[in-house]
Design a protein around this motif. Structure first.
Motif, PDB file in Angstrom:
ATOM      1  N   ILE A 305       0.819  -1.212   0.000  1.00  0.00           N
ATOM      2  CA  ILE A 305       0.000   0.000   0.000  1.00  0.00           C
ATOM      3  C   ILE A 305       0.855   1.266   0.000  1.00  0.00           C
ATOM      4  O   ILE A 305       0.543   2.226  -0.716  1.00  0.00           O
ATOM      5  CB  ILE A 305      -0.981  -0.029   1.187  1.00  0.00           C
ATOM      6  N   PRO A 306       1.960   1.345   0.760  1.00  0.00           N
ATOM      7  CA  PRO A 306       2.798   2.560   0.669  1.00  0.00           C
ATOM      8  C   PRO A 306       3.290   2.834  -0.747  1.00  0.00           C
ATOM      9  O   PRO A 306       3.346   3.996  -1.172  1.00  0.00           O
ATOM     10  CB  PRO A 306       3.958   2.248   1.626  1.00  0.00           C
ATOM     11  N   ALA A 307       3.627   1.786  -1.506  1.00  0.00           N
ATOM     12  CA  ALA A 307       4.067   1.990  -2.892  1.00  0.00           C
ATOM     13  C   ALA A 307       2.924   2.532  -3.747  1.00  0.00           C
ATOM     14  O   ALA A 307       3.132   3.410  -4.599  1.00  0.00           O
ATOM     15  CB  ALA A 307       4.584   0.680  -3.471  1.00  0.00           C
ATOM     16  N   THR A 313      -1.726  10.272  -7.334  1.00  0.00           N
ATOM     17  CA  THR A 313      -1.807  11.734  -7.243  1.00  0.00           C
ATOM     18  C   THR A 313      -2.950  12.161  -6.332  1.00  0.00           C
ATOM     19  O   THR A 313      -2.914  13.262  -5.772  1.00  0.00           O
ATOM     20  CB  THR A 313      -2.007  12.348  -8.635  1.00  0.00           C
ATOM     21  N   ASP A 314      -3.959  11.333  -6.207  1.00  0.00           N
ATOM     22  CA  ASP A 314      -5.027  11.612  -5.242  1.00  0.00           C
ATOM     23  C   ASP A 314      -5.772  10.321  -4.923  1.00  0.00           C
ATOM     24  O   ASP A 314      -5.624   9.301  -5.606  1.00  0.00           O
ATOM     25  CB  ASP A 314      -5.996  12.688  -5.751  1.00  0.00           C
ATOM     26  N   LYS A 315      -6.573  10.394  -3.872  1.00  0.00           N
ATOM     27  CA  LYS A 315      -7.325   9.228  -3.407  1.00  0.00           C
ATOM     28  C   LYS A 315      -8.725   9.669  -3.033  1.00  0.00           C
ATOM     29  O   LYS A 315      -8.920  10.731  -2.432  1.00  0.00           O
ATOM     30  CB  LYS A 315      -6.626   8.591  -2.194  1.00  0.00           C
ATOM     31  N   VAL A 322     -14.152   0.991  -0.260  1.00  0.00           N
ATOM     32  CA  VAL A 322     -13.345   1.159  -1.473  1.00  0.00           C
ATOM     33  C   VAL A 322     -12.550   2.456  -1.390  1.00  0.00           C
ATOM     34  O   VAL A 322     -13.105   3.515  -1.109  1.00  0.00           O
ATOM     35  CB  VAL A 322     -14.233   1.187  -2.743  1.00  0.00           C
ATOM     36  N   GLU A 323     -11.248   2.344  -1.642  1.00  0.00           N
ATOM     37  CA  GLU A 323     -10.391   3.518  -1.822  1.00  0.00           C
ATOM     38  C   GLU A 323      -9.908   3.515  -3.271  1.00  0.00           C
ATOM     39  O   GLU A 323      -9.314   2.535  -3.719  1.00  0.00           O
ATOM     40  CB  GLU A 323      -9.205   3.488  -0.869  1.00  0.00           C
ATOM     41  N   SER A 324     -10.196   4.592  -3.983  1.00  0.00           N
ATOM     42  CA  SER A 324      -9.808   4.692  -5.385  1.00  0.00           C
ATOM     43  C   SER A 324      -8.572   5.576  -5.504  1.00  0.00           C
ATOM     44  O   SER A 324      -8.605   6.763  -5.167  1.00  0.00           O
ATOM     45  CB  SER A 324     -10.960   5.272  -6.214  1.00  0.00           C
ATOM     46  N   TYR A 325      -7.473   4.993  -5.961  1.00  0.00           N
ATOM     47  CA  TYR A 325      -6.220   5.720  -6.135  1.00  0.00           C
ATOM     48  C   TYR A 325      -6.076   6.112  -7.611  1.00  0.00           C
ATOM     49  O   TYR A 325      -6.127   5.254  -8.493  1.00  0.00           O
ATOM     50  CB  TYR A 325      -5.031   4.846  -5.727  1.00  0.00           C
ATOM     51  N   LEU A 327      -3.666   7.468 -10.524  1.00  0.00           N
ATOM     52  CA  LEU A 327      -2.242   7.569 -10.835  1.00  0.00           C
ATOM     53  C   LEU A 327      -1.987   8.744 -11.770  1.00  0.00           C
ATOM     54  O   LEU A 327      -2.919   9.363 -12.300  1.00  0.00           O
ATOM     55  CB  LEU A 327      -1.752   6.258 -11.447  1.00  0.00           C
ATOM     56  N   LYS A 328      -0.721   9.044 -12.014  1.00  0.00           N
ATOM     57  CA  LYS A 328      -0.354  10.215 -12.802  1.00  0.00           C
ATOM     58  C   LYS A 328      -0.914  10.166 -14.217  1.00  0.00           C
ATOM     59  O   LYS A 328      -1.228  11.211 -14.808  1.00  0.00           O
ATOM     60  CB  LYS A 328       1.170  10.344 -12.842  1.00  0.00           C
ATOM     61  N   ASP A 329      -1.028   8.968 -14.784  1.00  0.00           N
ATOM     62  CA  ASP A 329      -1.535   8.843 -16.151  1.00  0.00           C
ATOM     63  C   ASP A 329      -3.060   8.767 -16.209  1.00  0.00           C
ATOM     64  O   ASP A 329      -3.637   8.528 -17.276  1.00  0.00           O
ATOM     65  CB  ASP A 329      -0.923   7.628 -16.844  1.00  0.00           C
ATOM     66  N   GLY A 330      -3.733   8.932 -15.067  1.00  0.00           N
ATOM     67  CA  GLY A 330      -5.185   8.943 -15.030  1.00  0.00           C
ATOM     68  C   GLY A 330      -5.827   7.616 -14.682  1.00  0.00           C
ATOM     69  O   GLY A 330      -7.034   7.560 -14.412  1.00  0.00           O
ATOM     70  N   ARG A 331      -5.044   6.536 -14.705  1.00  0.00           N
ATOM     71  CA  ARG A 331      -5.614   5.232 -14.342  1.00  0.00           C
ATOM     72  C   ARG A 331      -6.026   5.214 -12.869  1.00  0.00           C
ATOM     73  O   ARG A 331      -5.410   5.861 -12.030  1.00  0.00           O
ATOM     74  CB  ARG A 331      -4.589   4.110 -14.579  1.00  0.00           C
ATOM     75  N   ARG A 332      -7.081   4.439 -12.580  1.00  0.00           N
ATOM     76  CA  ARG A 332      -7.546   4.282 -11.206  1.00  0.00           C
ATOM     77  C   ARG A 332      -7.319   2.836 -10.751  1.00  0.00           C
ATOM     78  O   ARG A 332      -7.600   1.892 -11.488  1.00  0.00           O
ATOM     79  CB  ARG A 332      -9.038   4.593 -11.111  1.00  0.00           C
ATOM     80  N   ILE A 333      -6.818   2.701  -9.550  1.00  0.00           N
ATOM     81  CA  ILE A 333      -6.698   1.378  -8.916  1.00  0.00           C
ATOM     82  C   ILE A 333      -7.549   1.411  -7.659  1.00  0.00           C
ATOM     83  O   ILE A 333      -7.401   2.302  -6.814  1.00  0.00           O
ATOM     84  CB  ILE A 333      -5.232   1.037  -8.588  1.00  0.00           C
ATOM     85  N   ARG A 334      -8.451   0.451  -7.537  1.00  0.00           N
ATOM     86  CA  ARG A 334      -9.424   0.453  -6.444  1.00  0.00           C
ATOM     87  C   ARG A 334      -9.039  -0.592  -5.403  1.00  0.00           C
ATOM     88  O   ARG A 334      -9.087  -1.791  -5.665  1.00  0.00           O
ATOM     89  CB  ARG A 334     -10.814   0.154  -7.004  1.00  0.00           C
TER      90      ARG A 334
END
Length: 421
Positions: A305-307, A313-315, A322-325, A327-334
């Motif tokens: 999770i720290p990585a 860029t935001d959460k 659910v936490e949606s992260y 990334l810089k390229d716009g992709r979301r990881i949930r």
């Protein structure tokens, strides 16, 4: 009960908790039989027990069984997010069990609660993940002289305890309840399989049919998750590091590939390995937009999770689990349930039917240790085979299933080498 003897979220939830505890007991016929037997025979009379377990309806019925057997019991949570607060309240108010557990407690509170359980100066311990035993050895060595033995419920805890034994650090015998056949073949496979999918579906409400679903690890928990995901119509991938397990997964009809390859095409990824950083930065960097990741292992270290936080860029929190992260390229990881075991943090854990066998093994193993623990080596021991068989027999009887028995002729044949073609 004195307020100093418990720390739960809200005692007003106690009646609701009692109703759910009774509901679970209706699906636990083996434990009901043991509760009645323990009440008659008092096999734990005078035993001080501290348990670090998931505080759920099923655990409450284990607690009732131990108390019926004469034990003096104190409970704390084995995970910060797995406590069912109404159950914790019912344990305190209706069953007079000192309980230290709150859903969502922080790390300091979690370990303070373990310390309170150890203040009981237990003669027997019950653990799910080995945090209680670890704390006992590291920070409460003053309690060790009175400990006769302990039990361990889960794979991760057994791994930790075997490492302690290998280092000659384990100071009392522990029975590996997880390794009982009537535990891991059913609880780990059917319980984890159903409850993990339950947690994912409750957390996301996303249809699994047609999705690509990756399971990292093909132990008994991974087998169950893969089987249930396939049943929902998902295209299932399995990743492994053990050749035999990878071969078995392939023979069971699943696609097998490296996790880095699977990460690029998966809609869901679930870890169930018991190891650290199984999902790491390299995997996050190639994941599909919207990929849902979850952990069904005991500790929240399987996903780095720290990585993930460093890459984001935001959460946001679009749903409660659910936490949606982004990334810089716009992709979301949930990420589900903060990376903690999703079946308990986002759902209710294993169904009572399978926990019936697991906790019957717990109760019988604790009673066995109370009688015989002082004569056992300071090592990790299996559940005695006669207890394992007793649980299976009781479960079959409760299900109304009769089986055959060997004739004397058949017994003689199996014990002889003389008769052949």
């Amino acid at each position: 009960m004195n307020d100093k003897n418990h720390d739960v979220k809200d005692l007003a939830l106690a009646d609701q908790g009692r109703e759910r505890i009774d509901w679970a007991l209706s699906e636990m016929p083996v434990l009901r039989q043991l509760m009645e037997r323990f009440d008659r025979e008092k096999p734990l009379a005078g035993a001080r027990i501290s348990g670090c377990l998931h505080i759920t309806t099923e655990t409450a019925n284990l607690a009732r069984t131990l108390i019926a057997g004469g034990a003096e019991l104190v409970l704390c949570a084995s995970n910060p997010l797995s406590t069912q607060d109404d159950v914790a309240a019912a344990l305190v108010r209706h069953y007079q069990v000192p309980t230290f557990a709150k859903c969502g407690e922080d790390g300091d509170t979690y370990y303070r609660h373990i310390a309170r359980a150890l203040d009981h100066r237990p003669q027997l311990t019950m653990d799910d993940g080995a945090d209680l035993v670890s704390e006992l050895h590291k920070n409460r060595a003053d309690c060790l002289p009175v400990v006769i033995g302990g039990t361990e419920e889960t794979t991760t805890g057994v791994i930790r305890l075997r490492a302690m034994a290998a280092d000659n650090a384990l100071r009392f015998p522990v029975i590996a309840v997880n390794d009982a056949m009537t535990k891991h073949l059913f609880d780990n496979r059917y319980g984890t399989g159903q409850s993990t999918l339950d947690g994912i579906i409750r957390a996301t409400n996303i249809l699994l049919a047609g999705k690509t679903f990756t399971v990292a690890g093909y132990g008994w928990c991974g087998r169950g998750i893969a089987m249930r995901a396939k049943g929902h119509g998902a295209h299932v991938i399995v990743t492994e590091v053990e050749p035999l397990r990878a071969l078995e997964a392939a023979m069971d009809g699943f696609r097998v590939m490296p996790l880095l390859e699977a990460a690029a095409c998966s809609d869901f990824i679930v870890t169930a390995t018991g190891d650290k950083h199984v999902l790491d930065q390299a995997h996050f960097e190639v994941m599909k937009d919207g990929c849902v990741i979850a952990n069904s292992g005991h500790f929240n270290v399987e996903i780095n999770i720290p990585a993930l936080q460093r890459l984001a860029t935001d959460k946001s929190r679009p749903r409660s689990s659910v936490e949606s992260y982004r990334l810089k390229d716009g992709r979301r990881i949930r990420l589900l349930a903060e990376g903690r075991l999703v079946n308990l943090a986002a759902a209710e854990g294993h169904p009572a039917t399978v926990m019936d066998m697991s906790f019957a093994n717990q109760a019988l193993s604790v009673a066995y240790l109370w009688r015989h623990g002082a004569s056992l080596d300071h090592a990790v021991h299996p559940v005695p085979s006669d207890l394992d068989g007793q649980v299976a027999t009781m479960k079959l009887e409760a299900m109304g299933i009769a089986i055959d028995s060997l004739t004397k002729e058949q017994q003689t044949y199996l014990a002889s080498w003389r008769e052949g073609t």
